[in-house]
Design a protein around this motif. Structure first.
Motif, PDB file in Angstrom:
ATOM      1  N   VAL A  29       0.770  -1.254   0.234  1.00 30.54           N
ATOM      2  CA  VAL A  29       0.057   0.064   0.029  1.00 30.54           C
ATOM      3  C   VAL A  29       0.943   1.443   0.092  1.00 30.54           C
ATOM      4  CG1 VAL A  29      -1.728   1.385   1.406  1.00 30.54           C
ATOM      5  CG2 VAL A  29      -1.846  -0.987   1.032  1.00 30.54           C
ATOM      6  N   ALA A  30       1.991   1.245   0.863  1.00 32.53           N
ATOM      7  CA  ALA A  30       2.823   2.405   0.902  1.00 32.53           C
ATOM      8  C   ALA A  30       3.380   2.691  -0.384  1.00 32.53           C
ATOM      9  CB  ALA A  30       3.900   2.171   1.929  1.00 32.53           C
ATOM     10  N   VAL A  49      -9.553   0.023  -3.049  1.00 30.19           N
ATOM     11  CA  VAL A  49      -8.898  -1.073  -3.755  1.00 30.19           C
ATOM     12  C   VAL A  49      -8.703  -2.300  -2.668  1.00 30.19           C
ATOM     13  CG1 VAL A  49      -7.061  -1.868  -4.936  1.00 30.19           C
ATOM     14  CG2 VAL A  49      -8.375   0.037  -5.420  1.00 30.19           C
ATOM     15  N   LEU A  50      -8.137  -1.667  -1.504  1.00 27.18           N
ATOM     16  CA  LEU A  50      -7.532  -2.701  -0.360  1.00 27.18           C
ATOM     17  C   LEU A  50      -8.799  -3.319   0.188  1.00 27.18           C
ATOM     18  CD1 LEU A  50      -5.244  -3.671   1.053  1.00 27.18           C
ATOM     19  CD2 LEU A  50      -5.793  -1.672   2.634  1.00 27.18           C
ATOM     20  N   THR A  51      -9.872  -2.715   0.379  1.00 26.15           N
ATOM     21  CA  THR A  51     -11.008  -3.108   1.141  1.00 26.15           C
ATOM     22  C   THR A  51     -11.582  -4.224   0.313  1.00 26.15           C
ATOM     23  OG1 THR A  51     -11.346  -1.206   2.509  1.00 26.15           O
ATOM     24  CG2 THR A  51     -13.423  -2.544   2.109  1.00 26.15           C
ATOM     25  N   THR A 131      -0.074   1.471 -11.852  1.00 21.32           N
ATOM     26  CA  THR A 131       0.299   2.191 -10.514  1.00 21.32           C
ATOM     27  C   THR A 131       0.453   1.219  -9.418  1.00 21.32           C
ATOM     28  OG1 THR A 131      -1.028   4.125 -11.276  1.00 21.32           O
ATOM     29  CG2 THR A 131      -0.763   3.510  -8.997  1.00 21.32           C
ATOM     30  N   LEU A 132      -0.384   0.171  -9.580  1.00 25.81           N
ATOM     31  CA  LEU A 132      -0.265  -0.960  -8.360  1.00 25.81           C
ATOM     32  C   LEU A 132       0.699  -2.096  -8.580  1.00 25.81           C
ATOM     33  CD1 LEU A 132      -4.224  -1.773  -8.256  1.00 25.81           C
ATOM     34  CD2 LEU A 132      -2.760  -0.367  -6.601  1.00 25.81           C
ATOM     35  N   ALA A 138       6.569  -5.838  -4.344  1.00 17.57           N
ATOM     36  CA  ALA A 138       7.117  -5.847  -3.254  1.00 17.57           C
ATOM     37  C   ALA A 138       6.390  -6.613  -2.255  1.00 17.57           C
ATOM     38  CB  ALA A 138       7.085  -4.247  -2.877  1.00 17.57           C
ATOM     39  N   GLY A 139       5.026  -6.650  -2.227  1.00 15.77           N
ATOM     40  CA  GLY A 139       4.359  -7.608  -1.436  1.00 15.77           C
ATOM     41  C   GLY A 139       4.411  -8.987  -1.602  1.00 15.77           C
ATOM     42  N   LEU A 140       4.670  -9.108  -3.004  1.00 15.64           N
ATOM     43  CA  LEU A 140       4.879 -10.868  -3.071  1.00 15.64           C
ATOM     44  C   LEU A 140       6.389 -11.172  -2.787  1.00 15.64           C
ATOM     45  CD1 LEU A 140       3.255 -11.089  -6.563  1.00 15.64           C
ATOM     46  CD2 LEU A 140       2.572 -12.011  -4.381  1.00 15.64           C
TER      47      LEU A 140
END
Length: 280
Positions: A29-30, A49-51, A131-132, A138-140
């Motif tokens: 997210v950051a 999007v996160l929700t 954008t995402l 990074a999250g993966l």
């Protein structure tokens, strides 16, 4: 008090698994927030999007898990058991708090949730996919380490120096006669993390190299092309995975669909470029 799998605070246990997944989400997210601001987009879109991604990721992940539980679970809690115990709040199909989410289901649900949220907010899907992308990569990189510390989804025995001895083992490796204590196993989730890290480095170089030629959505497609093969190959090593047609896991079939989409996009891009050249 620290133990093998978490931090104990009285009757409360905070698992390393949950902490690592939380870190992966926060980092994703950051980075996405920063990328949205850099592109002049509205970063508050990310809340929706996160929700939606989290809710549908959990729901679909649980649904697929109930429909196709891993072999070690299916020996006791099969699909028919889940269907015959719908109101069991300890281990039944709706008892998400008891654990049990399918990775492919999470990916499908999260992608669907993000798509719904972006549509509802009137966002351009291709632009926001780009954008995402850095945040997702990074999250993966971080998320697979949750499986490492929780001793899940490991591969077969190995004598390689980075093999890990496990306290939790899935069949057939829980047979201590064949696989005595001290046997080391392939830390398959760590391989996935390292593959994604390498893919992310390659993606950053290629994005910079072809910055003036990439169309909206294509940095996302490029990332998918780099990441997906490693995820596909990793499931050949994993134990306790539900296998479907041709011995491939659900996640592998999902990976093949993603790669098919990448190929179709590439063909369209190439043929479209040739058509434009011919017209010119």
């Amino acid at each position: 008090m620290l133990d093998r799998y978490g931090i104990r605070l009285g009757v409360l246990t905070i698992s390393y698994f949950g902490l690592i997944l939380l870190l992966a989400v926060l980092v994703a997210v950051a980075i996405s927030w920063r990328e949205a601001r850099r592109r002049g987009q509205t970063p508050h879109v990310l809340f929706g999007v996160l929700t939606w991604a989290l809710v549908l990721g959990v729901v679909v992940g649980r649904l697929v898990y109930v429909l196709a539980p891993p072999p070690s679970v299916a020996q006791i809690y099969s699909r028919s058991w889940y269907f015959s115990h719908p109101l069991d709040l300890q281990l039944g199909p709706f008892a998400i708090w008891s654990g049990g989410l399918n990775r492919a289901g999470i990916a499908i649900g999260a992608a669907l949730g993000a798509l719904i949220s972006l549509r509802r907010q009137g966002c351009d899907l291709r632009t926001w996919a780009d954008t995402l992308t850095p945040g997702l990569l990074a999250g993966l990189v971080i998320a697979p380490w949750a499986n490492v510390v929780n001793e899940q989804l490991f591969g077969p025995p190995t004598v390689l120096p980075w093999g890990m001895a496990l306290a939790r083992r899935a069949a057939p490796y829980n047979d201590l006669t064949l696989y005595p204590p001290g046997t080391r196993f392939h830390p398959t989730p760590a391989y996935v993390s390292l593959w994604v890290l390498g893919a992310m480095a390659a993606w950053l170089l290629l994005r910079r190299r072809f910055a003036g030629r990439l169309q909206p959505g294509e940095t996302f497609v490029l990332a998918a092309a780099l990441v997906t093969p490693g995820i596909f190959l990793a499931d050949f090593l994993r134990a306790d995975v539900t296998r479907l047609l041709l011995g491939l896991s659900i996640f592998q079939w999902l990976s093949l669909l993603v790669l098919l989409g990448v190929v179709m996009w590439a063909v369209r891009r190439i043929t479209g470029g040739r058509s434009s050249s011919a017209a010119g």
